[in-house]
Design a protein around this motif. Structure first.
Motif, PDB file in Angstrom:
ATOM      1  N   VAL A  81       0.828  -1.207   0.000  1.00  0.00           N
ATOM      2  CA  VAL A  81       0.000   0.000   0.000  1.00  0.00           C
ATOM      3  C   VAL A  81       0.862   1.256   0.000  1.00  0.00           C
ATOM      4  CG1 VAL A  81      -1.654   1.342   1.366  1.00  0.00           C
ATOM      5  CG2 VAL A  81      -1.989  -1.120   1.060  1.00  0.00           C
ATOM      6  N   ARG A  82       1.981   1.204   0.714  1.00  0.00           N
ATOM      7  CA  ARG A  82       2.845   2.389   0.807  1.00  0.00           C
ATOM      8  C   ARG A  82       3.505   2.707  -0.527  1.00  0.00           C
ATOM      9  NH1 ARG A  82       7.322   2.670   5.435  1.00  0.00           N
ATOM     10  NH2 ARG A  82       5.375   2.718   6.648  1.00  0.00           N
ATOM     11  N   HIS A  83       3.886   1.676  -1.312  1.00  0.00           N
ATOM     12  CA  HIS A  83       4.705   1.915  -2.496  1.00  0.00           C
ATOM     13  C   HIS A  83       3.964   1.751  -3.818  1.00  0.00           C
ATOM     14  CE1 HIS A  83       8.395   2.299  -0.164  1.00  0.00           C
ATOM     15  NE2 HIS A  83       8.001   1.264   0.559  1.00  0.00           N
ATOM     16  N   ALA A  84       2.743   1.227  -3.793  1.00  0.00           N
ATOM     17  CA  ALA A  84       1.986   1.062  -5.033  1.00  0.00           C
ATOM     18  C   ALA A  84       1.096   2.269  -5.287  1.00  0.00           C
ATOM     19  CB  ALA A  84       1.133  -0.205  -4.962  1.00  0.00           C
ATOM     20  N   VAL A  85       0.654   2.409  -6.525  1.00  0.00           N
ATOM     21  CA  VAL A  85      -0.374   3.396  -6.835  1.00  0.00           C
ATOM     22  C   VAL A  85      -1.570   3.105  -5.925  1.00  0.00           C
ATOM     23  CG1 VAL A  85      -1.981   4.161  -8.622  1.00  0.00           C
ATOM     24  CG2 VAL A  85       0.386   3.613  -9.219  1.00  0.00           C
ATOM     25  N   PRO A  86      -2.146   4.112  -5.271  1.00  0.00           N
ATOM     26  CA  PRO A  86      -3.210   3.860  -4.292  1.00  0.00           C
ATOM     27  C   PRO A  86      -4.308   2.908  -4.767  1.00  0.00           C
ATOM     28  CG  PRO A  86      -2.581   6.161  -4.221  1.00  0.00           C
ATOM     29  CD  PRO A  86      -1.808   5.549  -5.346  1.00  0.00           C
ATOM     30  N   ALA A  87      -4.808   3.091  -5.970  1.00  0.00           N
ATOM     31  CA  ALA A  87      -5.889   2.233  -6.456  1.00  0.00           C
ATOM     32  C   ALA A  87      -5.436   0.787  -6.591  1.00  0.00           C
ATOM     33  CB  ALA A  87      -6.410   2.742  -7.807  1.00  0.00           C
ATOM     34  N   VAL A  88      -4.167   0.594  -6.941  1.00  0.00           N
ATOM     35  CA  VAL A  88      -3.630  -0.764  -7.082  1.00  0.00           C
ATOM     36  C   VAL A  88      -3.367  -1.379  -5.711  1.00  0.00           C
ATOM     37  CG1 VAL A  88      -1.669  -2.129  -7.894  1.00  0.00           C
ATOM     38  CG2 VAL A  88      -2.646  -0.344  -9.348  1.00  0.00           C
ATOM     39  N   GLY A  89      -2.696  -0.633  -4.837  1.00  0.00           N
ATOM     40  CA  GLY A  89      -2.381  -1.155  -3.508  1.00  0.00           C
ATOM     41  C   GLY A  89      -3.616  -1.517  -2.715  1.00  0.00           C
ATOM     42  N   GLU A  90      -4.625  -0.654  -2.772  1.00  0.00           N
ATOM     43  CA  GLU A  90      -5.841  -0.903  -1.995  1.00  0.00           C
ATOM     44  C   GLU A  90      -6.756  -1.925  -2.652  1.00  0.00           C
ATOM     45  OE1 GLU A  90      -7.468   2.971  -1.675  1.00  0.00           O
ATOM     46  OE2 GLU A  90      -5.792   3.754  -0.471  1.00  0.00           O
ATOM     47  N   GLY A  91      -6.607  -2.127  -3.973  1.00  0.00           N
ATOM     48  CA  GLY A  91      -7.500  -3.047  -4.669  1.00  0.00           C
ATOM     49  C   GLY A  91      -6.931  -4.430  -4.895  1.00  0.00           C
ATOM     50  N   THR A  92      -5.699  -4.682  -4.414  1.00  0.00           N
ATOM     51  CA  THR A  92      -5.071  -5.994  -4.597  1.00  0.00           C
ATOM     52  C   THR A  92      -5.186  -6.816  -3.319  1.00  0.00           C
ATOM     53  OG1 THR A  92      -3.467  -5.026  -6.135  1.00  0.00           O
ATOM     54  CG2 THR A  92      -2.948  -7.198  -5.234  1.00  0.00           C
ATOM     55  N   VAL A  93      -5.752  -7.997  -3.425  1.00  0.00           N
ATOM     56  CA  VAL A  93      -5.866  -8.910  -2.281  1.00  0.00           C
ATOM     57  C   VAL A  93      -4.521  -9.585  -2.053  1.00  0.00           C
ATOM     58  CG1 VAL A  93      -6.988 -10.992  -1.399  1.00  0.00           C
ATOM     59  CG2 VAL A  93      -8.311  -9.312  -2.710  1.00  0.00           C
ATOM     60  N   VAL A  94      -4.095  -9.677  -0.808  1.00  0.00           N
ATOM     61  CA  VAL A  94      -2.882 -10.413  -0.434  1.00  0.00           C
ATOM     62  C   VAL A  94      -3.307 -11.527   0.507  1.00  0.00           C
ATOM     63  CG1 VAL A  94      -0.598 -10.312   0.615  1.00  0.00           C
ATOM     64  CG2 VAL A  94      -1.473  -8.337  -0.646  1.00  0.00           C
ATOM     65  N   ALA A  95      -3.065 -12.774   0.123  1.00  0.00           N
ATOM     66  CA  ALA A  95      -3.536 -13.925   0.894  1.00  0.00           C
ATOM     67  C   ALA A  95      -2.457 -14.993   0.969  1.00  0.00           C
ATOM     68  CB  ALA A  95      -4.803 -14.498   0.264  1.00  0.00           C
ATOM     69  N   MET A  96      -2.571 -15.860   1.960  1.00  0.00           N
ATOM     70  CA  MET A  96      -1.645 -16.981   2.111  1.00  0.00           C
ATOM     71  C   MET A  96      -2.166 -18.180   1.339  1.00  0.00           C
ATOM     72  SD  MET A  96       1.300 -17.371   3.555  1.00  0.00           S
ATOM     73  CE  MET A  96       1.441 -16.255   4.946  1.00  0.00           C
TER      74      MET A  96
END
Length: 397
Positions: free
Chosen positions: A357-372
């Motif tokens: 979230v800190r380093h990505a474009v806001p729309a990309v960082g907030e819209g990408t799911v990160v899962a195990m």
């Protein structure tokens, strides 16, 4: 020139082509039938997200190849065709070579695991010795499970390093430097006496997520394996992405700190120098009577050890920063994290998300799911099975 793992260019679909996409869709249908049992073609379209025309064409081909059967049924008061998998005696093998292990899984074209074996290998193992071990393990598995060698249609193989698909050899930068320059496919085919299809382990981890995991309908996915090395596998527009020569996803060698440590690849400050399990173990083993293991790192993190949590948090933030650069370019729907640190769950995922979230474009960082990943340390071997099945005679060419 090889455009796809283990096959000559004339026989293999180019990754990203219609043929590769068709194979991906076939695997999606098989996995859905394996999980749900018999389904109508309309239900398959709903479950998989594929069009009814695509479902109809692939089901016809599966029936012609002896993988499925159809029978008339009624759905919502209308006549329909129910599609069922046909179990065959054939199996495919998935072999995962790691820095200190080899795992073999046998499974049917219907994605049913038939047998499995895991053996520890010495760090720095030579290719010829490890291949001989894998061949012996396969013979043992076949004998124990009562499966004839003639029933094994082929083997998919994963190695922790980049493979140049033009030559079929492991290139510099692999976690197993002893394997650099080795023609994996040729040596394994001689030892196993069957068709072999080789790929990087992270690529196979990505393939497993969309064929065995819960992300089968995802069309844009990044699989991130964090272990002794760090690599990424990509699924773009529903198909594995290999680039021009097959060397993709080398995110472990993305520079993070200009003044960082020199990496084994020759660059300075790469992600692997700050976020691999080898680096975590080195940092946390200082002052200990003996080097820690990955299990020790996990146990200490679970117990709330401050130093361990700091090391994991720093590593996660660095991974998130590196992932952000990739996410900005390809905008994946989901980033799936795998490897031996998977039991850490949110302890590792949370700092990765913060870095993203800190380093990505806001729309990309907030819209990408990160899962195990839910597949644990079997993901690479399961993905290897999917690779072998995609080239099996059970699948339309």
């Amino acid at each position: 020139m090889n455009n796809s793992p283990g096959l000559p260019a004339a026989a293999s679909p180019k990754p990203g082509s219609q043929s590769a996409l068709r194979q991906r869709n076939e695997q999606l249908i098989v996995a859905s039938l394996r999980e749900n049992g018999a389904l109508t073609q309309a239900d398959l379209a709903r479950v998989t997200g594929l069009s009814t025309a695509t479902i109809s064409n692939i089901v016809k081909a599966m029936c012609a190849s002896g993988l499925a059967t159809t029978e008339p049924t009624t759905s919502s008061g209308r006549r329909a065709l129910a599609v069922s998998l046909l179990e065959t005696p054939d199996v495919a093998a998935g072999i995962d070579f790691g820095r200190s292990h080899v795992r073999i899984i046998l499974a049917s074209p219907g994605f049913a695991v038939k047998a499995e074996k895991f053996v520890q290998l010495p760090v720095g193992h030579l290719a010829r010795e490890s291949i001989a071990t894998a061949a012996a393990m396969l013979e043992s598995l076949l004998a124990e499970s009562g499966i004839a060698r003639s029933q094994v249609t082929g083997a998919g193989v994963g190695v922790p390093g980049p493979i140049d698909h033009r030559t079929g050899t492991v290139i510099r930068g692999a976690i197993l430097p002893e394997w650099v320059g080795v023609d994996i496919v040729s040596q394994l085919e001689q030892a196993l006496r069957m068709p072999v299809f080789a790929d990087n382990d992270a690529n196979l981890g990505a393939l497993a997520q969309v064929t065995w995991g819960e992300h089968r309908t995802v069309r844009d996915l990044m699989f991130l394996k964090i272990g002794s090395g760090i690599g990424a596998g990509l699924i773009l527009n529903g198909s594995p992405y290999y680039g021009h020569t097959g060397i993709t996803g080398e995110i472990g060698h993305a520079p993070i700190f200009d003044q960082g440590l020199v990496c084994r690849c020759g660059n300075r400050g790469c992600l692997e120098t700050v976020a691999s399990t080898a680096v975590m173990i080195e940092l946390l083993s200082r002052g200990e009577p003996a080097p820690l293991s990955v299990s020790d790192v996990i146990d200490r993190a679970m117990s709330g050890d401050a130093a361990t949590l700091r090391v994991i948090d720093d590593a996660g933030m660095a991974v998130g920063k590196a992932v952000a650069n990739v996410a900005n370019m390809i905008n994946p729907e989901i980033i799936v994290v795998g490897g031996p640190l998977a039991p850490l769950g949110e302890t590792l995922l949370a700092p990765i998300r913060r870095g993203l979230v800190r380093h990505a474009v806001p729309a990309v960082g907030e819209g990408t799911v990160v899962a195990m990943s839910s597949l644990g340390d079997r993901a690479e071997a399961l993905g290897a099975i999917s690779l072998a099945l995609s080239h099996s005679r059970h699948w339309p060419r």
